[in-house]
Design a protein around this motif. Structure first.
Motif, PDB file in Angstrom:
ATOM      1  N   GLY A  45       0.656  -1.066   0.000  1.00  0.00           N
ATOM      2  CA  GLY A  45       0.027   0.056  -0.043  1.00  0.00           C
ATOM      3  C   GLY A  45       0.914   1.253  -0.035  1.00  0.00           C
ATOM      4  O   GLY A  45       0.695   2.293  -0.586  1.00  0.00           O
ATOM      5  N   LEU A  46       2.098   1.313   0.768  1.00  0.00           N
ATOM      6  CA  LEU A  46       2.827   2.316   0.876  1.00  0.00           C
ATOM      7  C   LEU A  46       3.639   2.538  -0.513  1.00  0.00           C
ATOM      8  O   LEU A  46       3.694   3.780  -0.980  1.00  0.00           O
ATOM      9  CB  LEU A  46       3.921   2.096   1.857  1.00  0.00           C
ATOM     10  N   ASN A  47       4.097   1.650  -1.313  1.00  0.00           N
ATOM     11  CA  ASN A  47       4.696   1.791  -2.518  1.00  0.00           C
ATOM     12  C   ASN A  47       3.757   2.274  -3.598  1.00  0.00           C
ATOM     13  O   ASN A  47       4.267   3.380  -4.303  1.00  0.00           O
ATOM     14  CB  ASN A  47       5.200   0.366  -2.950  1.00  0.00           C
ATOM     15  N   PHE A  48       2.512   1.841  -3.474  1.00  0.00           N
ATOM     16  CA  PHE A  48       1.737   2.461  -4.633  1.00  0.00           C
ATOM     17  C   PHE A  48       0.936   3.990  -4.320  1.00  0.00           C
ATOM     18  O   PHE A  48       0.554   4.531  -4.864  1.00  0.00           O
ATOM     19  CB  PHE A  48       0.316   1.329  -4.805  1.00  0.00           C
ATOM     20  N   ASP A  49       1.118   4.030  -2.716  1.00  0.00           N
ATOM     21  CA  ASP A  49       0.920   5.422  -2.276  1.00  0.00           C
ATOM     22  C   ASP A  49       2.067   6.490  -2.992  1.00  0.00           C
ATOM     23  O   ASP A  49       1.539   7.422  -3.402  1.00  0.00           O
ATOM     24  CB  ASP A  49       0.753   5.491  -0.802  1.00  0.00           C
ATOM     25  N   ILE A  50       2.966   6.058  -2.893  1.00  0.00           N
ATOM     26  CA  ILE A  50       4.259   7.182  -3.451  1.00  0.00           C
ATOM     27  C   ILE A  50       3.916   7.019  -4.958  1.00  0.00           C
ATOM     28  O   ILE A  50       4.172   8.150  -5.575  1.00  0.00           O
ATOM     29  CB  ILE A  50       5.752   6.308  -3.117  1.00  0.00           C
ATOM     30  N   MET A  51       3.643   6.077  -5.683  1.00  0.00           N
ATOM     31  CA  MET A  51       3.113   6.147  -7.024  1.00  0.00           C
ATOM     32  C   MET A  51       2.302   7.190  -7.373  1.00  0.00           C
ATOM     33  O   MET A  51       2.137   7.869  -8.280  1.00  0.00           O
ATOM     34  CB  MET A  51       2.925   4.608  -7.799  1.00  0.00           C
ATOM     35  N   ARG A  52       1.146   6.914  -6.669  1.00  0.00           N
ATOM     36  CA  ARG A  52      -0.007   7.731  -6.644  1.00  0.00           C
ATOM     37  C   ARG A  52       0.323   9.295  -6.627  1.00  0.00           C
ATOM     38  O   ARG A  52      -0.177  10.070  -7.341  1.00  0.00           O
ATOM     39  CB  ARG A  52      -1.234   7.227  -5.869  1.00  0.00           C
ATOM     40  N   ARG A  53       1.135   9.417  -5.400  1.00  0.00           N
ATOM     41  CA  ARG A  53       1.585  10.966  -5.210  1.00  0.00           C
ATOM     42  C   ARG A  53       2.429  11.333  -6.346  1.00  0.00           C
ATOM     43  O   ARG A  53       2.360  12.631  -6.697  1.00  0.00           O
ATOM     44  CB  ARG A  53       2.320  11.018  -3.908  1.00  0.00           C
ATOM     45  N   TRP A  54       3.244  10.520  -6.917  1.00  0.00           N
ATOM     46  CA  TRP A  54       3.979  11.116  -8.160  1.00  0.00           C
ATOM     47  C   TRP A  54       3.389  11.365  -9.259  1.00  0.00           C
ATOM     48  O   TRP A  54       3.503  12.282  -9.984  1.00  0.00           O
ATOM     49  CB  TRP A  54       5.352  10.113  -8.579  1.00  0.00           C
TER      50      TRP A  54
END
Length: 464
Positions: A45-54
Motif C-alpha cells: 500500500g505504501l509503495n503504490f501510495d508513493i506512485m499515486r503521489r508522483w
C-alpha cells in the motif's frame, strides 16, 4: 520527461502512456482480512501510495482503487476456530489494515470496495463467461476453462503443460488446472444465491469483477505484491479478457519484506505486526524504512536496518527544525529539483531521489553554518517539496501529532530534559565547566543529543 514503469507483462521498463490524457487509473490488490497486517502487507500500500503521489505531482488526475477481500477460506476457518461470525473477523481486521495505512501516511483510496458487496457483478461475469464457452458449472461450482484462453500464463511466462494445479479433492473439473470462480455452499458457511445454486466467490473472480465495475473494461495500471503474479493475476487476466475486457495495460509488482531470506508471512510465523511496530518506532520512521528502498527490491527486516533508517531521517528532520527555528515555517517549493524528478520518472527511483534529498540537506546545513539564511530557506523549500512527494514531510499536518500518546510523552520528556539543561546553563554561567560537561555527557549516555544554538540548548533523540 515521461514517467517510465517496469511492466511485468513486458518484462521491461516502458514509457507510461495513459488511456485518457491527463488521467491515470490504478487498481491495487488490497487486503485479505483474515488477520491483522504485518509490515510486509503495508509495504504494498505504501509503495503504490508513493506512485499515486508522483502521478498527482506530475499533474495527473488519479483514480485509485484498492479492494478488500472479506470472504475466503482462511476467514471461514478462523470463524469456525474462534466461534465468531466471519464478517466480524473480516471487519475487525479491515479496520486494523486501515489503521496501519493511516498510521504510515497513506492517502485513502478513491474507492475501496469489498468483495461481498459485489456478488451481483460476479454473477454477471460468470454468466457471460459460461455463454462464451470459457467457464462451466459442475456440482454448484463454476470453473474457468484455462485451455479455452490461449494467452493463459503469459504474465508469469509459464507453459500450461508444465503447470500442475491440484484439484483439492473437488470433483467435476474438466482439467485439474481449471480454477474455481465460484464455490458451492458447504453446511454452515456463508453463501449467496446464484443461477447455479448457493455458494461464495472464488478469490480471483472478485478482482476481475470489481476492476470492471470501478475502472471499466480497460484501465492503466494493475498493482500488487510479487507473490500475486501467479495464480491470482494470471487468473484475473484470463477471466477479464475472456469476458471481453482489455483489462490492465501495465502490471506493476512490489517486492517483499523478508526475514532470514524468507517472505514475511503469517504462515511462517515471522510476521511483525504494524500495531506493535508503531509502539516501538515513530510511524514516519517506519514509512521511511519501508518506502525508501526501490519498490522492486526486497527488504530484509532487521532492527539494525530500522535504526539506520531512524538515524538517516533524523538528519533530515534536524535540518528542517533548525531552519524553522531560524526563519519560521517555510512553504514547499512549487517544483522539486530536476534530479529528483528524473529519478522518480525512471520507474519510481526513490533511492536515487532520496540521495537528492540528502544532498540538499547537506547544502542547507552548510548555508546555516555560514549564516546564509536565504540559501537555507531555499534549500528547505526544496526539501519539503521532495518529502511531500514521498509522504515524509515532518511539517505536514498528518505527522504533527503522530500519536497523542507520543506527543504527551514528548512533552513530559521535554520538561524533564529542560530542568536538567537549566542546571547545565547555571553551571556554565558560573563557569563550572566540569559540571556542565558532566551533565551533557550523562544526557548523551541516555540517548539524547544536545546542541547549543543561538536560541539556547536544543535536545533531540540520537541513534539507538
Amino acid at each position: 520527461m515521461t514517467i517510465r514503469l517496469y511492466d511485468t507483462s513486458a518484462r521491461q521498463i516502458r514509457d507510461f502512456s495513459p488511456l485518457k490524457p491527463g488521467c491515470v487509473s490504478i487498481y491495487l490488490c488490497g487486503a485479505t482480512v483474515q488477520a491483522a497486517p504485518h509490515i510486509g502487507h503495508i509495504r504494498s500500500g505504501l509503495n503504490f501510495d508513493i506512485m499515486r503521489r508522483w502521478f498527482a505531482y506530475r499533474g495527473y488526475e488519479v483514480t485509485f482503487v484498492r479492494n478488500v477481500t472479506d470472504i475466503d477460506d482462511k476467514i471461514i476457518a478462523k470463524s469456525a476456530d474462534q466461534n465468531r461470525p466471519w464478517w466480524a473477523i473480516g471487519y475487525e481486521n479491515e479496520r486494523a489494515f486501515n489503521d496501519g495505512y493511516h498510521a504510515l501516511g497513506c492517502l485513502p483510496p478513491t474507492y475501496e470496495p469489498r468483495a461481498t458487496g459485489h456478488v451481483t457483478e460476479m454473477v454477471e461475469m460468470m454468466r457471460g463467461l459460461i455463454e462464451l464457452g470459457h467457464a462451466y458449472e459442475a456440482d454448484g461450482n463454476v470453473y474457468f476453462d484455462v485451455r479455452s484462453f490461449p494467452e493463459y500464463l503469459a504474465l508469469s511466462n509459464q507453459d500450461i503443460d508444465d503447470l500442475r494445479q491440484p484439484d483439492e479433492g473437488v470433483s467435476g473439473k474438466r482439467d485439474p488446472r481449471d480454477f474455481a470462480m465460484w464455490k458451492a455452499a458447504k453446511p454452515g458457511e456463508p453463501s449467496w444465491e446464484t443461477p447455479w445454486g448457493r455458494g461464495r466467490p472464488g478469490w480471483h473472480l472478485e478482482c476481475s469483477a470489481m476492476a470492471h465495475k470501478y475502472l471499466g473494461a480497460a484501465f492503466d495500471i494493475h498493482g500488487g505484491g510479487l507473490d500475486l503474479v501467479f495464480p491470482h493475476h494470471e487468473n484475473e487476466i484470463a477471466q477479464a479478457k475472456a469476458y471481453g475486457d482489455d483489462f490492465a495495460r501495465y502490471w506493476v509488482h512490489n517486492a517483499w519484506v523478508t526475514m532470514s531470506g524468507e517472505k514475511m508471512s503469517k504462515s511462517l510465523g515471522n510476521s511483525v505486526l504494524v500495531s506493535e511496530m508503531v509502539k516501538r518506532w515513530r510511524p514516519i520512521v517506519l514509512r521511511y524504512y519501508l518506502g525508501t528502498p526501490h519498490y522492486r527490491s526486497m527488504i530484509e527486516y532487521s532492527e539494525e536496518a530500522l535504526r539506520e533508517a531512524e538515524s538517516a531521517f533524523a538528519r533530515i528532520e534536524g535540518f528542517v527544525q533548525r531552519v524553522v527555528e531560524k526563519a519560521g515555517v517555510v512553504e514547499p517549493a512549487a517544483e522539486v529539483p530536476l534530479a529528483f524528478a528524473e529519478a522518480m520518472d525512471d520507474d519510481l527511483g526513490v533511492p536515487q531521489a532520496l540521495a537528492v534529498v540528502h544532498t540538499t540537506v547537506r547544502q542547507g546545513n552548510s548555508a546555516l553554518a555560514a549564516d546564509d539564511k536565504e540559501a537555507a530557506v531555499a534549500r528547505l523549500a526544496e526539501v519539503r517539496a521532495m518529502l511531500g512527494v514521498l509522504g515524509l514531510d515532518p511539517l505536514d499536518a498528518h505527522w504533527a501529532g503522530e500519536s497523542d500518546r507520543g506527543a504527551d510523552l514528548h512533552g513530559v520528556v521535554d520538561t524533564l530534559v529542560r530542568m536538567v539543561l537549566d542546571q547545565r546553563e547555571a553551571a556554565r554561567a558560573r563557569k563550572d565547566w566540569p559540571t556542565a560537561d558532566a551533565i551533557r555527557d550523562q544526557l548523551g549516555q541516555s540517548g539524547l543529543v544536545i546542541e547549543d544554538s543561538p536560541q539556547g540548548p536544543r535536545w533531540s533523540l540520537g541513534p539507538r
